[in-house]
Design a protein around this motif. Structure first.
Motif, PDB file in Angstrom:
ATOM      1  N   GLY A 123       7.891 -12.768  -8.376  1.00 43.12           N
ATOM      2  CA  GLY A 123       7.106 -12.525  -7.152  1.00 43.12           C
ATOM      3  C   GLY A 123       6.083 -13.644  -6.954  1.00 43.12           C
ATOM      4  N   LYS A 124       5.368 -13.592  -5.840  1.00 42.35           N
ATOM      5  CA  LYS A 124       4.384 -14.653  -5.529  1.00 42.35           C
ATOM      6  C   LYS A 124       3.153 -14.576  -6.426  1.00 42.35           C
ATOM      7  CE  LYS A 124       4.310 -13.275  -1.144  1.00 42.35           C
ATOM      8  NZ  LYS A 124       5.457 -12.362  -1.118  1.00 42.35           N
ATOM      9  N   ARG A 160      -1.437 -10.815  -6.141  1.00 40.68           N
ATOM     10  CA  ARG A 160      -2.442  -9.850  -6.619  1.00 40.68           C
ATOM     11  C   ARG A 160      -3.155 -10.309  -7.895  1.00 40.68           C
ATOM     12  NH1 ARG A 160       1.538  -8.302  -3.930  1.00 40.68           N
ATOM     13  NH2 ARG A 160       1.362  -6.853  -2.188  1.00 40.68           N
ATOM     14  N   GLU A 187      -0.358  -6.524 -11.441  1.00 42.09           N
ATOM     15  CA  GLU A 187       1.023  -6.946 -11.156  1.00 42.09           C
ATOM     16  C   GLU A 187       2.012  -5.901 -11.701  1.00 42.09           C
ATOM     17  OE1 GLU A 187       1.787  -9.368  -9.123  1.00 42.09           O
ATOM     18  OE2 GLU A 187       3.960  -9.318  -9.400  1.00 42.09           O
ATOM     19  N   HIS A 230       1.886  -3.137  -9.084  1.00 43.68           N
ATOM     20  CA  HIS A 230       2.577  -3.571  -7.866  1.00 43.68           C
ATOM     21  C   HIS A 230       4.097  -3.512  -8.081  1.00 43.68           C
ATOM     22  CE1 HIS A 230       3.845  -6.007  -4.512  1.00 43.68           C
ATOM     23  NE2 HIS A 230       4.155  -7.040  -5.261  1.00 43.68           N
ATOM     24  N   HIS A 287       9.903   1.820  -7.328  1.00 38.06           N
ATOM     25  CA  HIS A 287      10.015   3.173  -6.775  1.00 38.06           C
ATOM     26  C   HIS A 287      10.279   3.139  -5.268  1.00 38.06           C
ATOM     27  CE1 HIS A 287       8.159   5.701 -10.290  1.00 38.06           C
ATOM     28  NE2 HIS A 287       9.089   4.877 -10.692  1.00 38.06           N
ATOM     29  N   MET A 331      13.610   6.757  -1.448  1.00 36.56           N
ATOM     30  CA  MET A 331      12.537   6.178  -0.613  1.00 36.56           C
ATOM     31  C   MET A 331      13.169   5.196   0.373  1.00 36.56           C
ATOM     32  SD  MET A 331       9.175   6.777  -2.362  1.00 36.56           S
ATOM     33  CE  MET A 331       8.885   7.757  -3.822  1.00 36.56           C
ATOM     34  N   ARG A 385      12.979  -9.465  -4.550  1.00 33.55           N
ATOM     35  CA  ARG A 385      12.657 -10.721  -5.245  1.00 33.55           C
ATOM     36  C   ARG A 385      13.922 -11.551  -5.513  1.00 33.55           C
ATOM     37  NH1 ARG A 385       7.744  -8.506  -9.271  1.00 33.55           N
ATOM     38  NH2 ARG A 385       6.136  -8.742  -7.703  1.00 33.55           N
ATOM     39  N   LEU A 443       3.568   1.611 -15.134  1.00 35.33           N
ATOM     40  CA  LEU A 443       2.319   2.235 -14.680  1.00 35.33           C
ATOM     41  C   LEU A 443       1.436   2.602 -15.875  1.00 35.33           C
ATOM     42  CD1 LEU A 443       0.689   3.342 -12.296  1.00 35.33           C
ATOM     43  CD2 LEU A 443       2.002   5.453 -12.457  1.00 35.33           C
ATOM     44  N   LEU A 472      -4.299   3.813  -6.601  1.00 34.95           N
ATOM     45  CA  LEU A 472      -2.863   4.129  -6.700  1.00 34.95           C
ATOM     46  C   LEU A 472      -2.499   5.525  -6.294  1.00 34.95           C
ATOM     47  CD1 LEU A 472      -1.941   3.024 -10.245  1.00 34.95           C
ATOM     48  CD2 LEU A 472      -2.075   1.742  -8.156  1.00 34.95           C
ATOM     49  N   LEU A 521      -2.151   4.229  -2.684  1.00 35.43           N
ATOM     50  CA  LEU A 521      -0.725   3.920  -2.461  1.00 35.43           C
ATOM     51  C   LEU A 521       0.133   5.169  -2.238  1.00 35.43           C
ATOM     52  CD1 LEU A 521      -1.467   1.099  -3.884  1.00 35.43           C
ATOM     53  CD2 LEU A 521       0.912   1.100  -4.555  1.00 35.43           C
ATOM     54  N   VAL A 522      -0.038   6.149  -3.116  1.00 35.09           N
ATOM     55  CA  VAL A 522       0.810   7.346  -3.015  1.00 35.09           C
ATOM     56  C   VAL A 522       0.598   8.037  -1.658  1.00 35.09           C
ATOM     57  CG1 VAL A 522       1.158   9.678  -3.981  1.00 35.09           C
ATOM     58  CG2 VAL A 522       1.036   7.703  -5.506  1.00 35.09           C
ATOM     59  N   LYS A 575      -1.133   1.984   1.656  1.00 31.50           N
ATOM     60  CA  LYS A 575       0.053   1.472   0.955  1.00 31.50           C
ATOM     61  C   LYS A 575      -0.128   0.041   0.470  1.00 31.50           C
ATOM     62  CE  LYS A 575       4.548   1.243   1.890  1.00 31.50           C
ATOM     63  NZ  LYS A 575       5.864   1.324   2.546  1.00 31.50           N
ATOM     64  N   THR A 576      -0.772  -0.777   1.280  1.00 32.79           N
ATOM     65  CA  THR A 576      -0.836  -2.212   0.965  1.00 32.79           C
ATOM     66  C   THR A 576      -2.262  -2.673   0.648  1.00 32.79           C
ATOM     67  OG1 THR A 576       1.060  -2.619   2.374  1.00 32.79           O
ATOM     68  CG2 THR A 576      -0.316  -4.523   1.872  1.00 32.79           C
ATOM     69  N   PHE A 623      -2.343  -9.110   5.470  1.00 28.82           N
ATOM     70  CA  PHE A 623      -1.141  -9.265   4.638  1.00 28.82           C
ATOM     71  C   PHE A 623      -0.003  -8.417   5.203  1.00 28.82           C
ATOM     72  CE2 PHE A 623       1.711  -8.746   1.107  1.00 28.82           C
ATOM     73  CZ  PHE A 623       1.585  -9.901   0.360  1.00 28.82           C
ATOM     74  N   ASP A 671       3.543  -9.358   6.837  1.00 31.50           N
ATOM     75  CA  ASP A 671       4.748  -8.781   6.227  1.00 31.50           C
ATOM     76  C   ASP A 671       5.665  -8.211   7.314  1.00 31.50           C
ATOM     77  OD1 ASP A 671       5.592  -8.142   3.320  1.00 31.50           O
ATOM     78  OD2 ASP A 671       6.014  -6.258   4.376  1.00 31.50           O
TER      79      ASP A 671
HETATM   80  C1  GRG Z   1       1.642   3.574  -7.371  1.00 34.82           C
HETATM   81  C2  GRG Z   1       1.916   5.778  -8.562  1.00 34.82           C
HETATM   82  C3  GRG Z   1       2.400   4.828  -7.546  1.00 34.82           C
HETATM   83  C4  GRG Z   1       3.503   5.127  -6.820  1.00 34.82           C
HETATM   84  C5  GRG Z   1       4.127   4.227  -5.830  1.00 34.82           C
HETATM   85  C6  GRG Z   1       6.429   3.730  -3.765  1.00 34.82           C
HETATM   86  C7  GRG Z   1       4.962   3.840  -3.595  1.00 34.82           C
HETATM   87  C8  GRG Z   1       4.217   4.825  -4.440  1.00 34.82           C
HETATM   88  C9  GRG Z   1       4.260   3.070  -2.725  1.00 34.82           C
HETATM   89  C10 GRG Z   1       4.864   1.968  -1.942  1.00 34.82           C
HETATM   90  C11 GRG Z   1       3.961   0.778  -1.975  1.00 34.82           C
HETATM   91  C12 GRG Z   1       4.570  -0.451  -1.363  1.00 34.82           C
HETATM   92  C13 GRG Z   1       5.937  -0.876  -1.819  1.00 34.82           C
HETATM   93  C14 GRG Z   1       3.875  -1.159  -0.458  1.00 34.82           C
HETATM   94  C15 GRG Z   1       4.345  -2.424   0.163  1.00 34.82           C
HETATM   95  C16 GRG Z   1       3.425  -3.535  -0.237  1.00 34.82           C
HETATM   96  C17 GRG Z   1       3.972  -4.899   0.086  1.00 34.82           C
HETATM   97  C18 GRG Z   1       3.578  -5.514   1.370  1.00 34.82           C
HETATM   98  C19 GRG Z   1       4.782  -5.523  -0.791  1.00 34.82           C
HETATM   99  C20 GRG Z   1       5.243  -6.911  -0.716  1.00 34.82           C
HETATM  100  O1  GRG Z   1       4.378  -7.665  -1.566  1.00 34.82           O
HETATM  101  P1  GRG Z   1       4.580  -9.209  -1.842  1.00 34.82           P
HETATM  102  O2  GRG Z   1       5.025  -9.899  -0.595  1.00 34.82           O
HETATM  103  O3  GRG Z   1       5.811  -9.191  -2.850  1.00 34.82           O
HETATM  104  O4  GRG Z   1       3.363  -9.730  -2.513  1.00 34.82           O
HETATM  105  P2  GRG Z   1       6.079 -10.116  -4.151  1.00 34.82           P
HETATM  106  O5  GRG Z   1       7.519  -9.837  -4.504  1.00 34.82           O
HETATM  107  O6  GRG Z   1       5.848 -11.558  -3.777  1.00 34.82           O
HETATM  108  O7  GRG Z   1       5.152  -9.645  -5.220  1.00 34.82           O
END
Ligand code: GRG
Length: 309
Positions: free
Chosen positions: A57-58, A61, A87, A90, A96, A102, A109, A131, A162, A167-168, A195-196, A232, A236
């Motif tokens: 990944g990039k 974070r 990381e 993330h 998940h 989901m 990646r 986690l 989280l 996030l959840v 989420k983000t 961000f 995206d």
């Molecule tokens: C955290 C307990 C817990 C559960 C997870 C599945 C879920 C609950 C949440 C989804 C969160 C999610 C996937 C958000 C999207 C965030 C996002 C914009 C991701 C892309 O990030 P980049 O571009 O990816 O930084 P790389 O691969 O470069 O790290």
């Protein structure tokens, strides 16, 4: 793009080279993450955790976390366990998120998703393993010269970012919104602030906390990171429309296909980009009092809107 061009000029004057900075920091993070998870019995789970964590990944974070620690007067060494933890978190959220229950994605990646390689059962457990390790890592690997109270605060902040308040919760509202075309801007903002942006905020604020940031600094870091968090996500959403699968390393055009409400679907691409740019400007203003020490964080904010993947 004028503000970004001005920033580029300022960076050149001060000889701050973001590309080499990011490359160097990515390498440091990759090495630390690689060392964080040795493969022992039962090998399958460690391999599954490493598969996604080291898939390239990039590292935005952990780099944000390290950069904030340094801006506040801390070191890379102090903040590296927290940077690895963010990381890991993330990556578990990506594993998940990609599951059939989901988003049901086959690529992430640039590689097959975790469940495509290891099966859904192991992918869920690989996420769980990452986690749990994230919290253990902050608690046990943060150097002894960092006051324990700071590590404890990081653990509390990460947990909050989280869980259902972060996030959840964002993911729940996102799942609820699937297939609905009447999602309001308020709901869209709720989803992405949770989420983000919540994790990006935790990366920045926890990097500051580990370095001993004052309450006033934490407020500035919070506002900086909330702004870049939303920017961000806007980018995206735009990249999902304008980039290819090769550039993104994951399926492109998913939002359009699912008729998902996104920032570009509400505002159009140009206005979305302008809003992201405005958010980045506001983020950078928050760090003005740190002077040249803020250059890396300001440059990363500009990178967030100018990136192509
Ligand atoms: C955290 C307990 C817990 C559960 C997870 C599945 C879920 C609950 C949440 C989804 C969160 C999610 C996937 C958000 C999207 C965030 C996002 C914009 C991701 C892309 O990030 P980049 O571009 O990816 O930084 P790389 O691969 O470069 O790290």
């Amino acid at each position: 793009m004028v503000a970004t061009d001005n920033f580029q000029k300022k960076s050149e004057e001060t000889r701050f080279n973001l590309a080499s900075y990011l490359k160097e920091r990515q390498k440091l993070c990759d090495t630390a993450l690689d060392q964080a998870i040795p493969v022992v019995y039962p090998e399958k789970i460690y391999e599954a955790m490493r598969y996604s964590l080291l898939a390239g990944g990039k590292r935005v974070r952990p780099i944000l976390c390290l950069a904030t620690s340094e801006m506040i007067g801390g070191t890379i060494e102090m903040a590296m366990p927290t940077a690895c933890a963010v990381e890991m978190i993330h990556t578990m959220s990506l594993i998940h998120d990609d599951l059939p229950a989901m988003d049901n994605d086959d690529y992430r990646r640039g590689k097959l998703t975790n469940h495509k390689v290891y099966g859904e059962d192991i992918a869920i457990l690989a996420g769980d393993g990452l986690l749990a390790l994230a919290f253990e890592f902050v608690a046990t690997q943060t150097p002894q010269n960092v006051p324990r109270e700071r590590a404890l605060q990081v653990i509390a902040r990460l947990g909050k970012a989280l869980g259902a308040a972060g996030l959840v919760g964002g993911q729940v509202v996102d799942l609820d919104s699937e297939g609905k075309s009447d999602i309001s801007l308020e709901t869209l903002n709720f989803i992405h602030n949770h989420k983000t942006a919540a994790l990006l905020e935790a990366c920045v604020v926890c990097g500051g906390v580990i370095a001993g940031a004052s309450a006033e600094d934490v407020e500035k870091l919070t506002r900086y990171s909330q702004n870049i968090g939303l920017a961000f996500q806007i980018i995206d959403d735009i990249l999902d429309i304008t980039s290819t699968q090769e550039q993104l390393g994951k399926t492109a055009g998913k939002d359009l296909k699912a008729e998902k409400v996104t920032y570009p679907s509400l505002w159009g691409i140009d206005e979305s980009r302008a809003k992201a740019q405005q958010l980045v400007e506001s983020a950078c203003v928050e760090l003005a009092s740190f002077g040249e020490k803020a250059l890396p964080l300001q440059a990363i904010a500009h990178y967030i809107v100018s990136r192509n993947h």
